[in-house]
Each structure stands twice: as structure tokens, then as C-alpha cells.
Motif scaffolding. Structure first.
Motif, PDB file in Angstrom:
ATOM      1  N   TRP A   1      42.752  31.276  30.649  1.00 36.98           N
ATOM      2  CA  TRP A   1      42.960  32.310  31.656  1.00 36.98           C
ATOM      3  C   TRP A   1      41.950  32.170  32.784  1.00 36.98           C
ATOM      4  O   TRP A   1      42.310  32.257  33.974  1.00 36.98           O
ATOM      5  N   SER A   2      40.687  31.959  32.436  1.00 40.70           N
ATOM      6  CA  SER A   2      39.643  31.845  33.448  1.00 40.70           C
ATOM      7  C   SER A   2      39.891  30.658  34.367  1.00 40.70           C
ATOM      8  O   SER A   2      39.741  30.759  35.594  1.00 40.70           O
ATOM      9  N   ALA A   3      40.311  29.537  33.790  1.00 40.16           N
ATOM     10  CA  ALA A   3      40.583  28.346  34.596  1.00 40.16           C
ATOM     11  C   ALA A   3      41.727  28.608  35.572  1.00 40.16           C
ATOM     12  O   ALA A   3      41.665  28.223  36.749  1.00 40.16           O
ATOM     13  N   ALA A   4      42.772  29.272  35.093  1.00 42.07           N
ATOM     14  CA  ALA A   4      43.915  29.569  35.961  1.00 42.07           C
ATOM     15  C   ALA A   4      43.513  30.559  37.053  1.00 42.07           C
ATOM     16  O   ALA A   4      43.923  30.428  38.217  1.00 42.07           O
ATOM     17  N   ALA A   5      42.699  31.551  36.693  1.00 44.88           N
ATOM     18  CA  ALA A   5      42.288  32.562  37.671  1.00 44.88           C
ATOM     19  C   ALA A   5      41.431  31.953  38.767  1.00 44.88           C
ATOM     20  O   ALA A   5      41.625  32.229  39.957  1.00 44.88           O
ATOM     21  N   THR A   6      40.475  31.110  38.381  1.00 43.96           N
ATOM     22  CA  THR A   6      39.606  30.505  39.388  1.00 43.96           C
ATOM     23  C   THR A   6      40.374  29.486  40.227  1.00 43.96           C
ATOM     24  O   THR A   6      40.125  29.355  41.429  1.00 43.96           O
ATOM     25  N   ALA A   7      41.319  28.787  39.611  1.00 38.50           N
ATOM     26  CA  ALA A   7      42.155  27.853  40.378  1.00 38.50           C
ATOM     27  C   ALA A   7      42.986  28.609  41.413  1.00 38.50           C
ATOM     28  O   ALA A   7      43.312  28.077  42.484  1.00 38.50           O
ATOM     29  N   GLY A   8      43.302  29.866  41.108  1.00 37.90           N
ATOM     30  CA  GLY A   8      44.077  30.686  42.030  1.00 37.90           C
ATOM     31  C   GLY A   8      43.238  31.381  43.084  1.00 37.90           C
ATOM     32  O   GLY A   8      43.766  32.152  43.884  1.00 37.90           O
TER      33      GLY A   8
ATOM     34  N   ALA B   1      33.769  36.845  39.150  1.00 36.98           N
ATOM     35  CA  ALA B   1      34.773  37.900  38.976  1.00 36.98           C
ATOM     36  C   ALA B   1      35.611  37.638  37.733  1.00 36.98           C
ATOM     37  O   ALA B   1      35.990  38.571  37.008  1.00 36.98           O
ATOM     38  N   ALA B   2      35.910  36.368  37.475  1.00 36.86           N
ATOM     39  CA  ALA B   2      36.681  36.024  36.281  1.00 36.86           C
ATOM     40  C   ALA B   2      35.894  36.389  35.019  1.00 36.86           C
ATOM     41  O   ALA B   2      36.455  36.947  34.067  1.00 36.86           O
ATOM     42  N   GLU B   3      34.612  36.088  35.011  1.00 35.41           N
ATOM     43  CA  GLU B   3      33.780  36.413  33.850  1.00 35.41           C
ATOM     44  C   GLU B   3      33.678  37.933  33.683  1.00 35.41           C
ATOM     45  O   GLU B   3      33.722  38.447  32.558  1.00 35.41           O
ATOM     46  N   PHE B   4      33.552  38.635  34.776  1.00 36.39           N
ATOM     47  CA  PHE B   4      33.517  40.105  34.749  1.00 36.39           C
ATOM     48  C   PHE B   4      34.793  40.640  34.099  1.00 36.39           C
ATOM     49  O   PHE B   4      34.753  41.505  33.226  1.00 36.39           O
ATOM     50  N   THR B   5      35.936  40.112  34.525  1.00 33.03           N
ATOM     51  CA  THR B   5      37.219  40.567  34.002  1.00 33.03           C
ATOM     52  C   THR B   5      37.361  40.250  32.520  1.00 33.03           C
ATOM     53  O   THR B   5      37.877  41.068  31.741  1.00 33.03           O
TER      54      THR B   5
END
Length: 291
Positions: free
Chosen positions: A229-236, A242-246
Motif C-alpha cells: 500500500w505504501s509503495a502504491a501511495a507514494t508512487a501516486g 504522509a504514507a507512514e502517518f496513514t
């Protein structure tokens, strides 16, 4: 005078509206970073002054004459959030307020898996150490969080998110009304409150089901691991921080930190809390039509 900080924000603006239904406008003051954004409140007789948590000197003027101050927790991340809120608490004490209220969270704990839970615990401890009456308003998790995830789910037909757990999703409108009651009804809430939550415990599988019922099309709940999920979020385009926060939110949910309800909110409001279905229905209605 009752002073409300962050009065042009999502929560603070609703608190002020609730206050103006209960007390005269001239007894309400607001502390805002952008005075121009609060021009409508000034036009209604509310005292509007500039105040910035990160520039504590501005708060001395913003809080002048305060009998009560509602410190709406700073909308920033990390330890800076607690430090900013503590600066506002200190300014309220300096101003001579007889009572300070702080918008905390049901997950306030030094051991929370969600960073805001830790920051709220720090700010609460600081507030409790002051020689002043106080209320730590332990809000339930904001149901408006669905706004971050629903558009993509409606587009793809899937909630592709990390593993979660039950959450007592609670509407801003209900919490704002509760905060206004706490400010205007002596003795209603003192010290750290019970969890101020709606009564339902729902996870994203439940949310997917409800959204499917509302839209008439199936929405799947797909669990992905944190790293994927984190990889997809940061790629987007989401910043890594923010990804780590989420991810902290999902970790806390699956650890059961949000699986807590209490009747205190509905008792205070003297009515049922806003349902998750109602919140989702409103968010769905705001989405652009899909063909």
C-alpha cells in the motif's frame, strides 16, 4: 468571553456556529491565522483576532479577556503538534482563563500506534499539570476520513487498503455540538472525558458494504500489506511521511485502539449520533457522476 481557536477550520467553525445558537455573539471570540477568512464572523459581532500556535506571542492578544479557551488541536503532524497545542494552553493560562478545553482523541496514549494519539497524550498531560480547570475532549475518530478513500473506491470498485479493525467513526457535526455544550453547560464535562463516539463499530469491509448499498454497485474490500500500500501511495504522489502517518491509523485500528464506544456523546447531545451511513451518503452525493 469564550475564545475558540482554529475557528475557520472544519471543527472550529462548527463549534462557533453551535456557540452562537447558545450565547450572545459579543461573548465569543476567535483566534485565527487569517483574520480575513473570519470576516463573516466579525460581521455577526464575534471578536476576531489573529493568533498562530507557532507564534505564541500572537496568542496573548488573541486570548485577551478569556474566561474559557477551547484549544482546537493543531492540524500538524509529529511532535510539533503537541508543542503547538501546549503553547496555546500556556497562552490561555497566561490570559487568566479560568478553564481551558482541548480537543483530544479517544486514542490519547503515550503507547498509541497512531502518532496523533501520542501527541494528544503529551498535550493532555501538559494541560493537566496547569493550575486551571480543564476538559480534555476525547473525540472519536472523524468519519470525514472516508473522503480520502471513497473517490478511488468508487472509481475502481475496490477499497484497496491495509488491514484494519473496527472504528467508532464519529461525525464532526456531533463533536462540534458536544464541544459547544461543554463550553456553555457548567459541569457537563470536566477533566478527560469518556470517549465521545458514535455507537457503531465498523471496519472497511462494513464501509464497502454500505457504499455498495448506497450506490447500487458492488464495492470490494481488498486487503493489501502495508508495504504494498505504501509503495502504491507514494508512487501516486503521496509523500513518504504522509504514507507512514496513514499506516499508523491502520495499525492502531487493527490493534483495537479504535474499537471503543461510549454512550457519553449521545447522552450529552440528547439524541442519536449521526450514523456512518448518513456520513457516507453525504460524501457519495458530493462525488461527480460516473458513466
Amino acid at each position: 468571553m469564550i475564545i475558540v481557536t482554529g475557528a475557520t477550520g472544519r471543527l472550529g467553525s462548527r463549534v462557533v456556529e453551535n456557540l452562537l445558537r447558545r450565547v450572545p455573539a459579543e461573548t465569543v471570540g476567535v483566534s485565527v491565522r487569517d483574520v480575513g477568512a473570519a470576516a463573516a464572523l466579525a460581521g455577526r459581532g464575534v471578536r476576531v483576532r489573529a493568533g498562530d500556535f507557532t507564534d505564541p506571542a500572537t496568542l496573548d492578544d488573541a486570548f485577551e479577556g478569556a474566561e474559557q479557551v477551547l484549544v482546537v488541536s493543531a492540524a500538524i503532524r509529529g511532535p510539533q503538534a503537541a508543542e503547538a497545542s501546549k503553547a496555546a494552553i500556556d497562552a490561555a493560562v497566561r490570559a487568566g482563563a479560568s478553564r481551558v478545553l482541548y480537543t483530544s482523541h479517544q486514542m490519547a496514549s503515550a503507547g498509541s500506534a497512531f502518532d496523533p494519539g501520542r501527541q494528544h497524550a503529551d498535550a493532555e498531560a501538559h494541560l493537566a499539570a496547569q493550575d486551571v480547570a480543564y476538559t480534555a475532549l476525547r473525540h472519536g475518530f472523524y468519519a470525514s476520513t472516508f473522503e480520502y478513500y471513497l473517490p478511488a473506491a468508487l472509481e475502481s470498485g475496490e477499497f484497496r487498503l491495509p488491514a484494519d479493525g473496527p472504528v467508532s467513526w464519529t461525525a464532526h457535526a456531533d463533536l462540534a455540538e458536544a464541544d459547544a455544550i461543554a463550553l456553555t453547560r457548567p459541569g457537563a464535562l470536566d477533566g478527560p472525558t469518556p470517549p465521545l463516539t458514535a455507537p457503531e463499530l465498523l471496519d472497511f469491509a462494513d464501509v464497502a458494504r454500505i457504499v455498495g448499498e448506497l450506490t447500487g454497485r458492488p464495492i470490494k474490500r481488498v486487503v493489501v500489506d502495508d508495504e504494498e500500500w505504501s509503495a502504491a501511495a507514494t508512487a501516486g504522489g503521496m509523500p513518504a511521511a504522509a504514507a507512514e502517518f496513514t499506516l499508523g491509523m491502520f495499525r492502531a485500528a487493527r490493534a483495537g485502539e479504535m474499537a471503543v464506544t461510549d454512550p457519553a456523546l449521545e447522552t450529552l447531545l440528547d439524541r442519536p449520533a449521526t450514523s456512518v451511513r448518513s456520513v457516507l451518503e453525504e460524501i457519495v452525493a458530493r462525488q461527480p457522476a460516473r458513466h
